[in-house]
Write an enzyme that holds these catalytic residues in place. Structure first.
Site, PDB file in Angstrom:
ATOM      1  N   ARG A 123     -34.444 -16.794  46.192  1.00 45.18           N
ATOM      2  CA  ARG A 123     -34.813 -15.592  45.434  1.00 45.18           C
ATOM      3  C   ARG A 123     -33.928 -14.438  45.850  1.00 45.18           C
ATOM      4  O   ARG A 123     -33.366 -14.426  46.924  1.00 45.18           O
ATOM      5  CB  ARG A 123     -36.275 -15.236  45.683  1.00 45.18           C
ATOM      6  N   LYS A 188     -42.068 -19.188  57.310  1.00 42.13           N
ATOM      7  CA  LYS A 188     -41.797 -19.739  55.972  1.00 42.13           C
ATOM      8  C   LYS A 188     -41.462 -21.227  56.051  1.00 42.13           C
ATOM      9  O   LYS A 188     -40.545 -21.637  56.769  1.00 42.13           O
ATOM     10  CB  LYS A 188     -40.652 -18.953  55.327  1.00 42.13           C
ATOM     11  N   ARG A 324     -43.577  -7.485  52.618  1.00 44.24           N
ATOM     12  CA  ARG A 324     -43.531  -7.729  54.069  1.00 44.24           C
ATOM     13  C   ARG A 324     -44.756  -7.120  54.708  1.00 44.24           C
ATOM     14  O   ARG A 324     -45.227  -6.068  54.264  1.00 44.24           O
ATOM     15  CB  ARG A 324     -42.313  -7.015  54.693  1.00 44.24           C
TER      16      ARG A 324
HETATM   17  C1  BTN Z   1     -36.815 -18.747  47.916  1.00 48.61           C
HETATM   18  O1  BTN Z   1     -35.890 -17.929  48.090  1.00 48.61           O
HETATM   19  O2  BTN Z   1     -37.810 -18.720  48.621  1.00 48.61           O
HETATM   20  C2  BTN Z   1     -36.707 -19.794  46.843  1.00 48.61           C
HETATM   21  C3  BTN Z   1     -35.956 -21.000  47.323  1.00 48.61           C
HETATM   22  C4  BTN Z   1     -35.811 -22.111  46.287  1.00 48.61           C
HETATM   23  C5  BTN Z   1     -34.903 -23.212  46.778  1.00 48.61           C
HETATM   24  C6  BTN Z   1     -34.891 -24.393  45.874  1.00 48.61           C
HETATM   25  S1  BTN Z   1     -34.119 -25.811  46.597  1.00 48.61           S
HETATM   26  C7  BTN Z   1     -34.173 -26.640  45.074  1.00 48.61           C
HETATM   27  C8  BTN Z   1     -33.839 -25.629  43.996  1.00 48.61           C
HETATM   28  N1  BTN Z   1     -32.406 -25.523  43.810  1.00 48.61           N
HETATM   29  C9  BTN Z   1     -31.935 -24.337  44.174  1.00 48.61           C
HETATM   30  O3  BTN Z   1     -30.740 -24.004  44.118  1.00 48.61           O
HETATM   31  N2  BTN Z   1     -32.927 -23.558  44.613  1.00 48.61           N
HETATM   32  C10 BTN Z   1     -34.209 -24.230  44.532  1.00 48.61           C
END
Ligand code: BTN
Length: 327
Positions: A123, A188, A324
């Site tokens: 994100r 996390k 946060r």
């Molecule tokens: C976050 O920032 O918390 C979201 C992370 C999401 C990661 C997943 S891994 C599978 C899919 N492919 C990506 O490039 N991102 C999501």
């Protein structure tokens, strides 16, 4: 990935030392050919240890994702099963892969898993650390007929589905942090990234991306800029990534199939019961300001509700916001 690389990986799965010579003999190639392939595997994040005179090993061993094992463990009615399940050894991003194919009818209701990602998307433009054969990187592509409005709260509902899968495979105290994080004990464990394409008022496709840390190698973890945990440090026994992938897929398919009819309303209580920040002082950071207050919960559309010092309840809608705990 070449056939030779796949065969080398199969031999290294056991976590034991194998000399270059014995690997070469078993595969009918030279030591140098083995070494070259090992270099390539290291480059995509395989945590290889090499000891002079002894050989190579992946210290904790690993389990490769296996199409058949995953399919055998998916528990959904046949008509719900995704049209396609692809597994890549290496990809830039599973989300990007499906985004790029969202218009292709052959990819409607597709699932993609990868052993590693070079450009895993998180994100707010962050990179998702995605070393080889260590974690779960999963994306699903789904079409919806009633536009973005009908999808309010979908990303939170995905969090509920992911939590259900994690509880099913034996984890406890899995919490959700608004809008899209999976937490255990203030750290996390995973994240969710939804990408929406098409007509916000009509027919649209959604790529649901899920990243779960299973056995994060310390070297790779150095690039993570927040407190994190992984499944194997929460459980006494290492978990099977194939079992976990199947549980995630089962819960996600059920959610995607029913969401348009049910909306977030039927997931809200469960989401709130797992809210990592409920009742706590926290700060929401938007592009313009930082707003502090007490986290109340989420509304029926998945917006965060926060009580400000004035007593007023302010609502925040997902997107690029970050939440946060107050220091
Ligand atoms: C976050 O920032 O918390 C979201 C992370 C999401 C990661 C997943 S891994 C599978 C899919 N492919 C990506 O490039 N991102 C999501």
């Amino acid at each position: 990935m070449s056939e030779l690389q796949s065969k080398i990986l199969k031999l290294l799965e056991d976590g034991q030392f194998h000399s270059g010579e014995s690997l070469g003999e078993r595969l009918g190639v030279s030591r140098t050919a083995v070494w070259k392939q090992l270099q390539k595997l290291e480059a995509i994040g395989l945590q290889l240890e090499s000891v002079k005179g002894t050989g190579y090993r992946v210290p904790a061993g690993f389990e490769l994702l296996d199409q058949q094992q995953i399919r055998d463990q998916i528990k959904v009615p046949t008509q719900l099963m995704a049209a396609r399940l692809e597994i890549f050894q290496h990809i830039d991003s599973t989300n990007k892969y499906l985004r790029d194919r969202a218009d292709n009818p052959q990819y409607a209701r597709s699932l993609v898993l990868a052993e590693s990602q070079s450009g895993g998307r998180g994100r707010r433009g962050k990179t998702w650390v995605s070393p080889f054969a260590a974690n779960i990187y999963l994306s699903a592509l789904w079409d919806f007929e009633r536009g973005a409005e009908a999808l309010e709260g979908l990303s939170l509902a995905v969090g509920v589905a992911v939590r259900r899968a994690l509880l099913e495979v034996g984890l406890s105290d899995v919490q959700l942090k608004w809008p899209n994080d999976i937490y255990i004990g203030r750290k996390k464990l995973g994240g969710i990234l939804l990408e929406m394409l098409g007509d916000p008022a009509g027919y649209c496709s959604v790529v649901v991306g899920i990243g779960i840390n299973v056995s994060m190698p310390p070297q790779a973890a150095a690039a993570i800029d927040q407190d994190w945990t992984d499944i194997n440090s929460q459980l006494a026994q290492p978990i099977s990534r194939n079992r976990l992938a199947a549980a995630l897929i089962s819960h996600i398919l059920c959610l995607l199939d029913s969401f348009q009819a049910s909306g977030f309303g039927s997931y809200r209580d469960e989401w709130q019961s797992a809210d990592a920040f409920a009742g706590q002082q926290a700060t929401v950071t938007t592009v313009r300001d930082a707003i502090s207050g007490t986290v109340v919960g989420v509304d029926s559309g998945g917006a965060l509700e926060m009580k400000l010092a004035s007593g007023e309840i302010q609502r925040f809608i997902g997107g690029e916001l970050s939440l946060r705990l107050a220091k």
